[in-house]
Design a protein around this motif. Sequence first.
Motif: not given
Length: 410
Positions: A288-294, A311-316
């Motif tokens: 879904d084009n959501i970037e996953v970080d940690v 974790t993801v960007h808050r907007n996502d």
Amino acid sequence: MSLFVQKYGGTSVGSIERIEAVADKVAAFRAQGHGMVVVLSAMSGETNRLIDLAYQIQEKPDPRELDVLVSTGEQVTIALLSMALKKRGYDACSYTGGQVKILTDNAHTKARIQSIDVERMRVDLDDGKVIVVAGFQGVDDDGNITTLGRGGSDTTGVALAAALDATECQIYTDVDGVYTTDPRVVDSARRLDRITFEEMLEMASLGSKVLQIRAVEFAGKYKVPLRVLSTFEEGNGTLISLDEEDNDMEQPVVSGIAFNRDEAKLTIRGVPDTPGVACRILAPVGGDNIEVDVIVQNISAVDGTTDFTFTVHRNDLSKAREVLERASAELGAREVITDDKIAKVSIVGVGMRSHANVASRMFNALGEDNINIQMITTSEIKISVIIDERYLELAVRALHSEFELSEKER
Ligand code: ASP
Ligand code: MG
């Protein structure tokens, strides 16, 4: 004779007075005999103003036309600076990206530079002209105007410096360099004399916003010495370079502390701990084009299930939550929990490679201030932790002091 590429940001050219002041600075360098290529941003606020106009007409502005529109901001400042230089008796000539030419792909509003034609600039430089180039823009194979993404003038500056094999690319801005951390959080934050490309890349991607990330990547790839310095104050700024090679100084363990308030955390509890489960959880999120970080996965519980947190960007967050709820139902997981009151704090330094105990010093410092660590992730030159957002500033101060960043000379 040295060749300098100097880039001036929007606040540095935000008014006629400021453009005249930039002309004085550039003229002084030229008077010393240096070859000069100047890259400019639009006047501060101008790009936003233009984008806003577009949105008043179209809900989703046509990307090609948007590039034609927003590229005009830089065309104004380059012409004005050239006039100011001519007024001072210096030969100067302004060029748009297309005139140079800076060839890009055709990805409007986020184009990538493919090549730069240096012929015309070489002739001008040989003639002693100051070259003034519009930042942020280029042209594609079919002659369409393209732009390089917000903050893209930094990348124009670095790319020109690489193509011309310049002595240094100097980014003039409204801060006087790169700091050990944000001085608004730690009073005693110190300007770094030097930082390596690798460190700067980590700092930039972890939230320090002095330079466009792509500009740093570009400079690292083509080994362009890059300096960030203030338009308004004298000083040497911060040199971003390869550093490690020719440096016999002892590296400090940690060079800087970065932080980021833009992340949110999702946990899926009680998923069956079987091969392929991480993929079944994360693939739809990435899809879904959501970037996953940690990402953290717990060890298996006795009942053969595990918990998974990322974790993801808050907007996502809301989008990611929907995707995860679906995965949870399919996998028969127990529940999905989310938390957007988190922050990420990171210590960055190439010195970590040769020092043990960096992690334990970091965790100990946080522990002494009763700050609970929720997640940890590391790379060769950084350690990041996720903590409760309320303790962010406390954590940054504790780490700044633990690694003695106020005092150390570099
Ligand atoms: N004017 C463009 C922007 O505001 C490019 C730049 O300033 O670097 O994003
Ligand atoms: Mg900028």
